[in-house]
Design a protein around this motif. Structure first.
Motif, PDB file in Angstrom:
ATOM      1  N   LEU A   1       0.827  -1.217   0.000  1.00  0.00           N
ATOM      2  CA  LEU A   1       0.000   0.000   0.000  1.00  0.00           C
ATOM      3  C   LEU A   1       0.856   1.259   0.000  1.00  0.00           C
ATOM      4  CD1 LEU A   1      -2.796  -0.924   2.565  1.00  0.00           C
ATOM      5  CD2 LEU A   1      -2.852  -1.045   0.083  1.00  0.00           C
ATOM      6  N   VAL A   2       1.784   1.332   0.946  1.00  0.00           N
ATOM      7  CA  VAL A   2       2.546   2.571   1.134  1.00  0.00           C
ATOM      8  C   VAL A   2       3.590   2.739   0.035  1.00  0.00           C
ATOM      9  CG1 VAL A   2       4.065   3.842   2.686  1.00  0.00           C
ATOM     10  CG2 VAL A   2       2.216   2.470   3.616  1.00  0.00           C
ATOM     11  N   GLY A   3       4.368   1.687  -0.199  1.00  0.00           N
ATOM     12  CA  GLY A   3       5.504   1.798  -1.099  1.00  0.00           C
ATOM     13  C   GLY A   3       5.123   1.700  -2.566  1.00  0.00           C
ATOM     14  N   TYR A   4       4.138   0.893  -2.891  1.00  0.00           N
ATOM     15  CA  TYR A   4       3.824   0.667  -4.299  1.00  0.00           C
ATOM     16  C   TYR A   4       2.627   1.472  -4.781  1.00  0.00           C
ATOM     17  CZ  TYR A   4       7.241  -3.058  -4.402  1.00  0.00           C
ATOM     18  OH  TYR A   4       8.421  -3.754  -4.362  1.00  0.00           O
ATOM     19  N   THR A   5       1.662   1.713  -3.891  1.00  0.00           N
ATOM     20  CA  THR A   5       0.435   2.370  -4.348  1.00  0.00           C
ATOM     21  C   THR A   5       0.354   3.814  -3.869  1.00  0.00           C
ATOM     22  OG1 THR A   5      -0.518   0.189  -3.945  1.00  0.00           O
ATOM     23  CG2 THR A   5      -2.026   1.882  -4.684  1.00  0.00           C
ATOM     24  N   GLY A   6       1.216   4.177  -2.896  1.00  0.00           N
ATOM     25  CA  GLY A   6       1.167   5.529  -2.368  1.00  0.00           C
ATOM     26  C   GLY A   6       0.008   5.763  -1.417  1.00  0.00           C
ATOM     27  N   LEU A   7      -0.535   4.669  -0.844  1.00  0.00           N
ATOM     28  CA  LEU A   7      -1.620   4.798   0.126  1.00  0.00           C
ATOM     29  C   LEU A   7      -1.057   4.607   1.526  1.00  0.00           C
ATOM     30  CD1 LEU A   7      -4.341   2.575  -1.597  1.00  0.00           C
ATOM     31  CD2 LEU A   7      -4.408   5.049  -1.332  1.00  0.00           C
ATOM     32  N   VAL A   8      -0.929   5.687   2.274  1.00  0.00           N
ATOM     33  CA  VAL A   8      -0.380   5.580   3.623  1.00  0.00           C
ATOM     34  C   VAL A   8      -1.508   5.233   4.582  1.00  0.00           C
ATOM     35  CG1 VAL A   8       0.898   6.742   5.439  1.00  0.00           C
ATOM     36  CG2 VAL A   8       1.380   7.256   3.047  1.00  0.00           C
ATOM     37  N   SER A   9      -1.594   3.947   4.925  1.00  0.00           N
ATOM     38  CA  SER A   9      -2.631   3.499   5.851  1.00  0.00           C
ATOM     39  C   SER A   9      -2.099   3.551   7.270  1.00  0.00           C
ATOM     40  CB  SER A   9      -3.065   2.077   5.511  1.00  0.00           C
ATOM     41  OG  SER A   9      -3.871   1.579   6.556  1.00  0.00           O
ATOM     42  N   PHE A  10      -2.869   4.163   8.129  1.00  0.00           N
ATOM     43  CA  PHE A  10      -2.491   4.235   9.540  1.00  0.00           C
ATOM     44  C   PHE A  10      -3.448   3.370  10.361  1.00  0.00           C
ATOM     45  CE2 PHE A  10      -1.430   7.172  13.335  1.00  0.00           C
ATOM     46  CZ  PHE A  10      -0.388   6.343  13.698  1.00  0.00           C
ATOM     47  N   GLY A  11      -4.053   2.397   9.677  1.00  0.00           N
ATOM     48  CA  GLY A  11      -4.976   1.517  10.390  1.00  0.00           C
ATOM     49  C   GLY A  11      -4.774   0.075   9.987  1.00  0.00           C
ATOM     50  N   HIS A  12      -3.554  -0.244   9.542  1.00  0.00           N
ATOM     51  CA  HIS A  12      -3.339  -1.571   8.979  1.00  0.00           C
ATOM     52  C   HIS A  12      -3.454  -2.670  10.034  1.00  0.00           C
ATOM     53  CE1 HIS A  12      -2.558  -3.828   5.469  1.00  0.00           C
ATOM     54  NE2 HIS A  12      -1.413  -4.318   5.861  1.00  0.00           N
ATOM     55  N   ALA A  13      -3.265  -2.318  11.307  1.00  0.00           N
ATOM     56  CA  ALA A  13      -3.379  -3.313  12.373  1.00  0.00           C
ATOM     57  C   ALA A  13      -4.789  -3.891  12.444  1.00  0.00           C
ATOM     58  CB  ALA A  13      -2.988  -2.697  13.714  1.00  0.00           C
ATOM     59  N   ALA A  14      -5.769  -3.188  11.934  1.00  0.00           N
ATOM     60  CA  ALA A  14      -7.139  -3.696  11.959  1.00  0.00           C
ATOM     61  C   ALA A  14      -7.194  -5.111  11.376  1.00  0.00           C
ATOM     62  CB  ALA A  14      -8.060  -2.774  11.163  1.00  0.00           C
ATOM     63  N   PHE A  15      -6.488  -5.326  10.273  1.00  0.00           N
ATOM     64  CA  PHE A  15      -6.563  -6.620   9.582  1.00  0.00           C
ATOM     65  C   PHE A  15      -5.703  -7.668  10.271  1.00  0.00           C
ATOM     66  CE2 PHE A  15      -7.098  -3.075   6.582  1.00  0.00           C
ATOM     67  CZ  PHE A  15      -8.472  -3.175   6.498  1.00  0.00           C
ATOM     68  N   PHE A  16      -4.612  -7.197  10.876  1.00  0.00           N
ATOM     69  CA  PHE A  16      -3.777  -8.061  11.709  1.00  0.00           C
ATOM     70  C   PHE A  16      -4.630  -8.594  12.860  1.00  0.00           C
ATOM     71  CE2 PHE A  16      -0.622  -8.772  15.088  1.00  0.00           C
ATOM     72  CZ  PHE A  16       0.458  -9.329  14.410  1.00  0.00           C
ATOM     73  N   GLY A  17      -5.337  -7.683  13.512  1.00  0.00           N
ATOM     74  CA  GLY A  17      -6.185  -8.056  14.641  1.00  0.00           C
ATOM     75  C   GLY A  17      -7.317  -8.990  14.227  1.00  0.00           C
ATOM     76  N   ILE A  18      -7.895  -8.737  13.076  1.00  0.00           N
ATOM     77  CA  ILE A  18      -8.986  -9.599  12.609  1.00  0.00           C
ATOM     78  C   ILE A  18      -8.471 -11.026  12.393  1.00  0.00           C
ATOM     79  CG2 ILE A  18     -10.493 -10.066  10.636  1.00  0.00           C
ATOM     80  CD1 ILE A  18     -10.950  -6.999  10.512  1.00  0.00           C
ATOM     81  N   GLY A  19      -7.282 -11.152  11.810  1.00  0.00           N
ATOM     82  CA  GLY A  19      -6.691 -12.480  11.627  1.00  0.00           C
ATOM     83  C   GLY A  19      -6.492 -13.185  12.962  1.00  0.00           C
ATOM     84  N   ALA A  20      -6.038 -12.422  13.960  1.00  0.00           N
ATOM     85  CA  ALA A  20      -5.776 -12.989  15.278  1.00  0.00           C
ATOM     86  C   ALA A  20      -7.079 -13.405  15.965  1.00  0.00           C
ATOM     87  CB  ALA A  20      -5.020 -11.970  16.139  1.00  0.00           C
ATOM     88  N   TYR A  21      -8.061 -12.521  15.961  1.00  0.00           N
ATOM     89  CA  TYR A  21      -9.346 -12.843  16.602  1.00  0.00           C
ATOM     90  C   TYR A  21     -10.054 -13.969  15.853  1.00  0.00           C
ATOM     91  CZ  TYR A  21      -9.356  -9.355  20.254  1.00  0.00           C
ATOM     92  OH  TYR A  21      -9.062  -8.655  21.391  1.00  0.00           O
ATOM     93  N   ALA A  22      -9.818 -14.068  14.548  1.00  0.00           N
ATOM     94  CA  ALA A  22     -10.443 -15.143  13.782  1.00  0.00           C
ATOM     95  C   ALA A  22      -9.990 -16.499  14.313  1.00  0.00           C
ATOM     96  CB  ALA A  22     -10.112 -15.010  12.296  1.00  0.00           C
ATOM     97  N   LEU A  23      -8.716 -16.613  14.636  1.00  0.00           N
ATOM     98  CA  LEU A  23      -8.232 -17.892  15.180  1.00  0.00           C
ATOM     99  C   LEU A  23      -8.932 -18.196  16.499  1.00  0.00           C
ATOM    100  CD1 LEU A  23      -6.444 -20.367  15.156  1.00  0.00           C
ATOM    101  CD2 LEU A  23      -4.668 -19.046  16.300  1.00  0.00           C
ATOM    102  N   PHE A  24      -9.091 -17.155  17.332  1.00  0.00           N
ATOM    103  CA  PHE A  24      -9.789 -17.371  18.608  1.00  0.00           C
ATOM    104  C   PHE A  24     -11.215 -17.864  18.359  1.00  0.00           C
ATOM    105  CE2 PHE A  24     -12.922 -15.494  21.547  1.00  0.00           C
ATOM    106  CZ  PHE A  24     -12.656 -16.289  22.663  1.00  0.00           C
ATOM    107  N   VAL A  25     -11.909 -17.220  17.465  1.00  0.00           N
ATOM    108  CA  VAL A  25     -13.304 -17.576  17.203  1.00  0.00           C
ATOM    109  C   VAL A  25     -13.401 -18.992  16.642  1.00  0.00           C
ATOM    110  CG1 VAL A  25     -15.317 -17.017  15.766  1.00  0.00           C
ATOM    111  CG2 VAL A  25     -14.019 -15.189  16.873  1.00  0.00           C
ATOM    112  N   LEU A  26     -12.423 -19.383  15.834  1.00  0.00           N
ATOM    113  CA  LEU A  26     -12.476 -20.679  15.161  1.00  0.00           C
ATOM    114  C   LEU A  26     -11.937 -21.823  16.022  1.00  0.00           C
ATOM    115  CD1 LEU A  26     -11.248 -19.428  11.675  1.00  0.00           C
ATOM    116  CD2 LEU A  26     -13.547 -20.225  12.227  1.00  0.00           C
TER     117      LEU A  26
END
Lengths: 251, 316
Positions: B48-73
């Motif tokens: 996103l940042v280096g190739y597309t020029g989109l500086v996301s300051f909320g990327h942890a949201a998806f990290f967290g979703i992956g982590a909570y998904a394991l808990f739920v599953l």
């Protein structure tokens, strides 16, 4: 009478209280260079922006290749076959001239987003880019765009537009800031492009305009003052008065 | 020539990481696994940042979703299957990225930074308020996912070396996938968007679709990293969705050098090792770390990856 490629009817664009373009109608034909001239602030660039989709018109219609395109997005209009150049150089500064053109050619590959095709394997793009650069006689294709001279960047911009294989070209002051010799070459190039494209040319260089345009439209204050063949425009008293000026010798 | 040397260096680095478990004890295996997880996360943000020029300051949201998904599953006292839970976690992160992406991609520049942060914070506060997800206390995952397939268990994730190799494989796969993506026609269009989006549109590119696809790919890979993080620590808390983690991973990308992929890996290694090393030396570790980052950004505009490139050029 051949049918026009692009036809604008009663096109208007208002910025607050200012009517930048006010009821303009014009037609572009294949193989014809249609020049739009007029004093600064006449609304020429706004007109190009309306035709290219960079601005949405407040009123009026634009027909192109059987589609109504007034208010369509720039990408849709470009996909349909209208290419444009900008008054101020607008290229991909960090890319080589060749990469600029290859990326432009890629816009016409209608194959999804291209996630599964490795860029270097797509030979059609390399060929299209090379052909576009060849057409404008651009030699230093490996140079990075931002290191090119102003004139070369202008040339490159035309090549990029050509690489998208447009039917109509909207050229916004392609001669601006060019030296005499460069200007001469660019004028010849536009004349040549006019043979197989419908060209809308906005330009201040009256010498060049009267030399290569087949039709002239004179705009003043957002309105069409007069439209016709160059000889008729040169002879028009209204145009003389409003634009060319009494002491400015018409070419 | 340069491409060949780059490949040699990457293969050498991979070989070293592959041999590392033969030399290192549990502590370092776990530390390196953690670093490699952050490297996966950082590479996804680099798209996103280096190739597309989109500086996301909320990327942890998806990290967290992956982590909570394991808990739920995960069943409470039994193992989830890796082969089911991992794709589902990645899928959940991808779906979330598609939904959030549709909304945030209307913004650009500074407002894009703020809007991505806002969405991540919304998720953060949602989790804090959610009883099923453990609220601010977080939740434990008592049993690591099982790798058993038709009665055969290739590797046990309870063994540090076993988990280490899973993470190394994920790191290599992420690198290869992103390399493929960035060298595709799609990847070239992303570079064009970073350079001059309005020109791309004037050429006929529907740039929003490209940005959305990049956002989904990056989100999915961030979900993979979050899943691995939850597997490693067996504990998931709202911090995994928080702005601190979003900032840290952004720092890794910038420090390592944007738009190179391997720079992000380098950034992850340097930042985590520095954090770790400095906390051993002083309680005031944030101060020297901050100074280091400021100096690095001032002196190395292309990041540590750029420094490597320069050293290579000097060598030629």
């Amino acid at each position: 009478m051949t049918e026009s490629v692009l036809a604008a009817r009663d096109l208007a664009r208002q910025f607050g209280g200012l009517k930048a373009v006010d009821g303009v109608s014009l037609e572009l034909f294949a193989g014809e260079i249609h020049a739009v001239i007029g004093p600064n602030g006449a609304g020429k660039t706004t007109l190009i922006n309306l035709l290219s989709g960079d601005l949405a018109p407040t009123a009026g219609s634009i027909r192109f290749a059987g589609h109504e395109i007034a208010g369509a997005t720039p990408e849709r209009i470009a996909q349909l076959g209208i290419g444009r150049s900008y008054q101020r150089v607008n290229v991909f500064a960090g890319f080589s001239a060749f990469e600029n053109c290859r990326l432009a050619a890629q816009a016409r590959l209608a194959h999804g987003l291209g996630l599964f095709r490795q860029a270097r394997d797509v030979h059609v793009l390399n060929e299209a880019a090379a052909a576009a650069l060849e057409r404008v006689r651009f030699e230093r294709s490996e140079r990075i765009a931002e290191t090119l001279s102003h004139g070369e960047q202008r040339q490159l911009e035309i090549a990029m537009t050509l690489a998208t294989a447009p039917k109509a070209l909207l050229l916004d002051e392609p001669l601006a800031g060019m030296g005499a010799e460069e200007s001469e070459r660019m004028t010849a190039l536009i004349a040549e492009l006019g043979r197989d494209h419908a060209v809308l040319l906005v330009e201040h260089d009256m010498d060049a305009v009267f030399r290569i345009a087949h039709t002239l439209t004179v705009m003043v204050d957002g309105k069409v003052l007069e439209s016709g063949a160059p000889a008729a425009i040169r002879a028009s008293a209204a145009v003389q008065e409003a634009y060319l000026g009494s002491d400015e010798t018409a070419p | 020539m340069q491409a060949a040397r780059e490949r040699t260096m990457l293969l050498a680095a991979f070989a070293l990481l592959a041999l590392f478990p033969l030399l290192a004890g549990t502590f370092y295996l776990q530390l390196f696994a953690k670093i490699m997880i952050m490297a996966i996360f950082a590479m996804s943000l680099d798209l996103l940042v280096g190739y597309t020029g989109l500086v996301s300051f909320g990327h942890a949201a998806f990290f967290g979703i992956g982590a909570y998904a394991l808990f739920v599953l995960s069943p409470q006292y039994a193992a989830a299957s890796l082969y089911l839970s991992l794709p589902m976690a990645i899928g959940a992160a991808a779906v979330a990225a598609a939904v959030i992406g549709l909304l945030v991609l209307r913004a650009s520049g500074v407002s894009f930074i703020m809007v991505t942060l806002a969405f991540a914070q919304m998720l953060f506060y949602y989790v804090i308020g959610s009883k099923t997800l453990g609220g601010s206390d977080g939740v434990y995952i008592y049993v690591k996912p099982s790798t058993t397939l038709f009665g055969w268990t290739p590797v046990s994730l309870d063994r540090p070396a076993g988990f280490y190799y899973l993470v190394l494989a994920a790191l290599a796969a992420t690198y290869l996938v992103l390399r493929f993506v960035t060298r595709s026609l799609f990847g070239h269009a992303l570079l064009g968007i970073r350079s001059n989006e309005s020109r791309m549109r004037a050429l006929g590119f529907a740039t929003t679709s490209y940005k959305l696809a990049a956002f989904v790919i990056a989100g999915a890979i961030a979900g993979l990293a979050g899943y691995l993080d939850a597997t490693q620590f067996g504990f998931v808390s709202p911090d995994l969705l928080g702005w601190r983690l979003s900032g840290e991973v952004l720092m890794m990308v910038i420090l390592g050098g944007m738009g190179t992929l391997y720079g992000s890996v380098l950034g992850a290694f340097v930042l985590v090792l520095l954090q770790d090393g400095l906390t051993d030396v002083t309680r005031h570790w944030l101060l020297p770390l901050g100074l280091f980052i400021i100096l690095a950004v001032l002196l190395l505009p292309r990041g540590l990856g750029g420094l490597l490139r320069r050293a290579e050029k000097a060598h030629d």
